[in-house]
Design a protein around this motif. Structure first.
Motif, mmCIF file in Angstrom:
data_model
loop_
_atom_site.group_PDB
_atom_site.id
_atom_site.type_symbol
_atom_site.label_atom_id
_atom_site.label_comp_id
_atom_site.label_asym_id
_atom_site.label_seq_id
_atom_site.Cartn_x
_atom_site.Cartn_y
_atom_site.Cartn_z
ATOM 1 N N PRO A 198 0.827 -1.208 0.000
ATOM 2 C CA PRO A 198 0.000 0.000 0.000
ATOM 3 C C PRO A 198 0.861 1.258 0.000
ATOM 4 C CG PRO A 198 -0.744 -1.565 1.657
ATOM 5 C CD PRO A 198 0.571 -2.066 1.166
ATOM 6 N N VAL A 199 0.431 2.252 -0.787
ATOM 7 C CA VAL A 199 1.186 3.497 -0.935
ATOM 8 C C VAL A 199 0.265 4.682 -0.712
ATOM 9 C CG1 VAL A 199 2.471 4.937 -2.572
ATOM 10 C CG2 VAL A 199 2.861 2.473 -2.530
ATOM 11 N N ALA A 200 0.767 5.703 -0.028
ATOM 12 C CA ALA A 200 0.014 6.930 0.198
ATOM 13 C C ALA A 200 0.787 8.116 -0.357
ATOM 14 C CB ALA A 200 -0.244 7.147 1.685
ATOM 15 N N LEU A 201 0.078 9.121 -0.813
ATOM 16 C CA LEU A 201 0.691 10.387 -1.188
ATOM 17 C C LEU A 201 0.705 11.286 0.046
ATOM 18 C CD1 LEU A 201 1.692 12.626 -3.132
ATOM 19 C CD2 LEU A 201 -0.712 13.130 -3.610
ATOM 20 N N VAL A 202 1.880 11.793 0.399
ATOM 21 C CA VAL A 202 1.995 12.752 1.491
ATOM 22 C C VAL A 202 2.096 14.133 0.866
ATOM 23 C CG1 VAL A 202 3.364 13.533 3.458
ATOM 24 C CG2 VAL A 202 3.081 11.084 3.025
ATOM 25 N N SER A 203 1.136 14.990 1.154
ATOM 26 C CA SER A 203 1.070 16.297 0.497
ATOM 27 C C SER A 203 0.971 17.427 1.510
ATOM 28 C CB SER A 203 -0.138 16.349 -0.444
ATOM 29 O OG SER A 203 -0.242 17.622 -1.054
ATOM 30 N N SER A 204 1.728 18.495 1.232
ATOM 31 C CA SER A 204 1.649 19.696 2.074
ATOM 32 C C SER A 204 0.546 20.633 1.602
ATOM 33 C CB SER A 204 2.985 20.447 2.024
ATOM 34 O OG SER A 204 3.220 20.955 0.714
ATOM 35 N N PHE A 205 -0.036 20.352 0.434
ATOM 36 C CA PHE A 205 -0.985 21.255 -0.218
ATOM 37 C C PHE A 205 -0.367 22.655 -0.303
ATOM 38 C CE2 PHE A 205 -3.699 17.725 0.624
ATOM 39 C CZ PHE A 205 -4.723 17.786 -0.302
ATOM 40 N N MET A 231 -2.606 14.507 -10.721
ATOM 41 C CA MET A 231 -2.239 13.224 -11.326
ATOM 42 C C MET A 231 -2.905 12.069 -10.591
ATOM 43 S SD MET A 231 1.820 13.631 -12.191
ATOM 44 C CE MET A 231 2.427 14.866 -13.340
ATOM 45 N N ILE A 232 -2.869 12.133 -9.268
ATOM 46 C CA ILE A 232 -3.509 11.098 -8.448
ATOM 47 C C ILE A 232 -5.000 11.024 -8.757
ATOM 48 C CG2 ILE A 232 -4.289 10.645 -6.087
ATOM 49 C CD1 ILE A 232 -1.583 9.571 -6.413
ATOM 50 N N SER A 233 -5.632 12.179 -8.859
ATOM 51 C CA SER A 233 -7.084 12.199 -9.090
ATOM 52 C C SER A 233 -7.447 11.568 -10.429
ATOM 53 C CB SER A 233 -7.613 13.640 -9.029
ATOM 54 O OG SER A 233 -7.242 14.380 -10.185
ATOM 55 N N GLU A 234 -6.550 11.640 -11.397
ATOM 56 C CA GLU A 234 -6.822 11.046 -12.705
ATOM 57 C C GLU A 234 -6.587 9.542 -12.714
ATOM 58 O OE1 GLU A 234 -4.754 13.343 -15.778
ATOM 59 O OE2 GLU A 234 -6.692 14.357 -16.020
ATOM 60 N N ILE A 235 -5.791 9.061 -11.749
ATOM 61 C CA ILE A 235 -5.534 7.616 -11.653
ATOM 62 C C ILE A 235 -6.584 6.940 -10.787
ATOM 63 C CG2 ILE A 235 -3.904 5.868 -10.839
ATOM 64 C CD1 ILE A 235 -1.657 7.900 -11.481
ATOM 65 N N ASP A 236 -6.764 7.448 -9.578
ATOM 66 C CA ASP A 236 -7.722 6.871 -8.632
ATOM 67 C C ASP A 236 -8.003 7.898 -7.544
ATOM 68 O OD1 ASP A 236 -9.249 5.434 -6.884
ATOM 69 O OD2 ASP A 236 -7.812 3.821 -6.565
ATOM 70 N N LYS A 237 -9.198 8.447 -7.546
ATOM 71 C CA LYS A 237 -9.551 9.488 -6.580
ATOM 72 C C LYS A 237 -9.602 8.970 -5.145
ATOM 73 C CE LYS A 237 -12.303 12.049 -9.985
ATOM 74 N NZ LYS A 237 -11.321 13.122 -10.188
ATOM 75 N N ALA A 238 -9.606 7.651 -4.987
ATOM 76 C CA ALA A 238 -9.637 7.066 -3.646
ATOM 77 C C ALA A 238 -8.241 6.762 -3.109
ATOM 78 C CB ALA A 238 -10.477 5.791 -3.651
ATOM 79 N N THR A 239 -7.200 7.169 -3.813
ATOM 80 C CA THR A 239 -5.837 6.973 -3.328
ATOM 81 C C THR A 239 -5.659 7.678 -1.986
ATOM 82 O OG1 THR A 239 -4.946 6.864 -5.572
ATOM 83 C CG2 THR A 239 -3.396 7.417 -3.805
ATOM 84 N N GLY A 290 3.495 0.555 2.770
ATOM 85 C CA GLY A 290 4.815 0.078 2.365
ATOM 86 C C GLY A 290 5.620 1.135 1.637
ATOM 87 N N GLY A 291 4.949 2.211 1.238
ATOM 88 C CA GLY A 291 5.640 3.275 0.528
ATOM 89 C C GLY A 291 4.868 4.576 0.608
ATOM 90 N N TRP A 292 5.570 5.661 0.307
ATOM 91 C CA TRP A 292 4.886 6.951 0.260
ATOM 92 C C TRP A 292 5.462 7.813 -0.842
ATOM 93 C CZ3 TRP A 292 7.100 11.573 2.929
ATOM 94 C CH2 TRP A 292 8.323 11.325 3.551
ATOM 95 N N ILE A 293 4.612 8.671 -1.385
ATOM 96 C CA ILE A 293 4.942 9.502 -2.531
ATOM 97 C C ILE A 293 5.158 10.926 -2.059
ATOM 98 C CG2 ILE A 293 4.053 10.397 -4.723
ATOM 99 C CD1 ILE A 293 2.201 7.813 -4.664
#
Length: 240
Positions: A34-41, A51-59, A133-136
């Motif tokens: 499982p991978v999560a995007l870590v964002s500061s906005f 990009m994430i929203s175009e792949i899977d909005k539930a990421t 297991g990973g983060w973006i």
């Protein structure tokens, strides 16, 4: 497979891949998990978020609310998440007990910025990443000297860290935002090209490096989010 070897193999595999391909494969990589995007906005965060929203909005997206952010960032976070239809945005905040013990007056940053980052960013992120297991990240090579050799994949303690925009330039980011007509962080137009916590971020003049306003007057250039070989978050100072 050892994580260092896994990162090296993925870097070789994606040496000619574009950011979207790297991102899509990372999210579906069974070897990472499982991978999560870590964002500061922050100023440039909307690129990866889009990009994430175009792949899977539930990421899963993890937003670190240090409780010292600009009000504009908090509003922007809510607006962008809604605009892009992101359905799994989790907010990671500092532990209330830790804050009462270590920074009850909210002035720890004046005495020890590394300790403040550890309290308000490193530890909350460590808790939020449990089970992943990973983060973006949105880090880029051009941002400062420490990031100049930033790879697409790297071992980060017990996890794999993925940097899909590692080779992107400031012009690439602007072009992407213009092409997709993405909402800008309101503070960018006010002279904040790099946005962190309110007490530790100042405006930047036209001739300065975009990150010059972060921890101005000190040698610190990074917030200190880092995982050591023991898998625990550790503070990292700029000189290391």
């Amino acid at each position: 497979m050892p994580l260092k070897e896994l990162a090296e193999r993925r870097n070789l595999l994606h040496r000619k891949s574009d950011a979207q391909t790297v991102l899509r494969h990372a999210l579906d990589d069974q070897s990472i998990g499982p991978v999560a995007l870590v964002s500061s906005f922050g100023a440039e965060s909307v690129v990866l978020l889009h990009m994430i929203s175009e792949i899977d909005k539930a990421t899963p997206v993890i937003f670190l609310d240090t409780e010292m952010l600009f009000p504009e960032t908090l509003t922007y976070q809510r607006d962008v998440a809604a605009y892009l239809g992101l359905s799994d945005v989790g907010i990671a905040s500092p532990d209330r007990g830790d804050v009462l013990t270590e920074d009850v007056d909210g002035i720890l940053h004046l005495a020890d910025t590394d300790a403040c980052c550890d309290l308000r960013k490193s530890r909350p992120l460590e808790r939020a990443l449990e089970g992943f297991g990973g983060w973006i990240t949105g880090r880029k090579q051009f941002q400062n000297g420490q990031r100049a050799q930033l790879p697409l994949y790297e071992k980060d303690g017990r996890r794999i860290k993925v940097n899909p925009l590692a080779s992107w330039s400031a012009q690439d980011l602007k072009a992407y935002m213009d092409k997709h007509d993405l909402p800008r962080h309101p503070l960018v137009a006010q002279g904040y090209p790099s946005i962190g916590c309110m007490p530790c971020t100042t405006r930047v003049s036209a001739h300065e490096d975009p990150r010059a306003g972060r921890w101005r007057g000190s040698e610190k250039t990074e917030c200190g989010i880092h995982f050591g070989t023991d898998g625990r978050a550790a503070r990292v100072v700029a000189a290391e």
